[in-house]
Design an enzyme around this catalytic site. Structure first.
Site, short mmCIF file in Angstrom:
data_model
loop_
_atom_site.label_atom_id
_atom_site.label_comp_id
_atom_site.label_asym_id
_atom_site.label_seq_id
_atom_site.Cartn_x
_atom_site.Cartn_y
_atom_site.Cartn_z
N CYS A 42 -62.70 -80.62 57.16
CA CYS A 42 -62.16 -79.81 58.25
C CYS A 42 -63.30 -79.38 59.19
O CYS A 42 -64.14 -78.56 58.81
CB CYS A 42 -61.46 -78.59 57.67
SG CYS A 42 -61.05 -77.30 58.85
N CYS A 45 -63.72 -75.67 59.70
CA CYS A 45 -64.31 -74.99 58.54
C CYS A 45 -65.83 -75.11 58.55
O CYS A 45 -66.54 -74.14 58.27
CB CYS A 45 -63.74 -75.57 57.25
SG CYS A 45 -61.95 -75.40 57.08
#
Length: 126
Positions: A42, A45
């Site tokens: 991600c 993230c």
């Protein structure tokens, strides 16, 4: 000093949290599973991690920081993903940083704001 934990997957997360319950302040970061290079699949993230790491340093002594890998991208994108449907997590976005047992959380781009992360981890009002 913050006590750090690392959990992979939904079932492991539930088991771990059952054991940890009632043991002081707990902050949980939900993130995509890490790739072989050590970074999450991600990108949001990955971008948020330096801000979260900086903020966690301000957390109370002996509080807990639980890093949860929610799974790979197809698992996360499934609307029936248990992290999305479980009433205790109700995730909509990665990353999500929450103060466990409360409604207090930061989602997505809010995790990029140092002052918000620090405010969440130092908040004592419940």
């Amino acid at each position: 000093m913050v006590i750090r934990h690392h959990v992979e997957g939904y079932e492991e997360f539930l088991k771990f949290m059952d054991k940890l319950q009632g043991d002081g302040v707990i902050h949980v970061l939900f993130s995509g599973t890490k790739l072989p290079d050590g970074n999450s699949w991600c990108p949001d993230c990955v971008e948020a991690m330096p801000h979260i790491e900086k903020g966690i340093k301000a957390a109370p002594e002996n509080s807990h920081f639980v890093y949860v890998e929610v799974g790979d991208r197809p698992f996360w994108k499934d609307q029936k993903c248990p992290f999305r449907t479980d009433s205790r997590t109700k995730l909509n976005v990665l990353p999500t940083l929450s103060k466990w047992g409360t409604q207090k959380r930061l989602e997505g781009d809010d995790c990029l704001k140092d002052e918000l992360v620090e405010m969440l981890v130092t908040d004592e009002d419940d």
